[in-house]
Motif scaffolding. Sequence first.
Motif: not given
Length: 426
Positions: A282-307
């Motif tokens: 979403w357009a406000g992804i930067t706000h969401s990450v700086h606010s406290g939840i790193d969605y891109p990192l969680l999404l990447a690790l989930q997709t790669l099957g990493e803890p």
Amino acid sequence: MSKPTIIITYARSLMALTVGQSLRPVAGKMIGVDSVEWTVLGFSKLCDDNRRVPDPSEAPEAYVEALVKLSREFVGEGPVLIMPVFEDASLLAKHRDRFADGVVIAASPAEAIDQVDPKDRLAHSLESWDVPAPVTDVFEAPLKPGEGDFRNSPPLIIKPAQGNGGRGVLMVETAKALEHELTHRKGTQLLQSLVPGEDYCVTAMADGKRVFALSAYRNLEQYPPHNGAGALRETVLATPFEPAMQRLVECSGWTGTLQADFRWTGAADHAPELIEINPRLWAGITHSVHSGIDYPLLLALQTLGEPLPEPGKPQIGYRSKLPLVWLAGLTGTSLDDAEYFAQIEESWHRMTRSDTKLHARIAHLWENMTDFETLKDDIHAALERGERGKHAQTDIRADEAGSVALGTLFIISHLLRHGRLPAEVK
């Protein structure tokens, strides 16, 4: 497991910059791709390489094939993760099976996306999902005068089933205006009843069965004022939206990031009503990450099957502003003035012809953009609204400004050419 090669799409956007910042520590190589040459991610120096690819909206087949070939270059070195940043998420999800073993796509399964996208499919799905939502009629335009048996009557909202960033969304207040829209629009359209309250952007991470990270924000300022880009955002408590988000995940089998727009009055006896879902970042992804939840990192690790690490909790009350868009909002009506745009355009052309150093040319352009002689009619309003956002963090931090500021030239040039903001900041 070796560090993956990460391919980030739509590199022109500030969204891609945020994704790159989140994933750089876990990437072996990082490659930015786009159909244009100048990109925010490319200027940021986060990438090891930048590649030109066809435009997915104009040549989807060629775009997918280009990414298939690009990913093959690196799959022999280890896993390859493709991070769709914008509207290409649905396209790439549908073509997962065309990519080589070892290449993964960070998008929800196509079967889940098909239940909510385009918007007419979401309308049909919600009829059986028991999620509060406005009454919605779906029809194919154009219609002849008098055709159509609708549950809704003006005032109402009309919107196309395809599209983003508020394009084609209109409030229709009279029967005459509605007839005009019905007879002049083309393609699948939605008529939605009006919902009282304010707009909320609710974001989540899901594993196909449950929501395990959740946050929400609202726009305090927009440009253009009523249906434009979020210029000043504030994180709010997401608890009121949790039941609906959990229900969406259970019914659709959603995996990965999920972003939904709600309207809500804030009253305890009014359940937030779902307006639409965007099957992408979403357009406000930067706000969401700086606010406290790193969605891109969680999404990447989930997709790669990493803890996965602990997702974290959003900072309630956190405010951020998108510098150029916020400045545009502060100027009120002045950015609609032909003389003001003409002044910027002339400065733009002078900058491209100048032999002076690039940073000096950009400084001169910025000087003209903030010429308060041109903006004098709106100074008072600017001061009042500036007070509201003075403690908000900027989405582009000071340590990024030296290189990333060049990427804002894309936004400026888009404004000059088309008179509107590019879709990814809406």
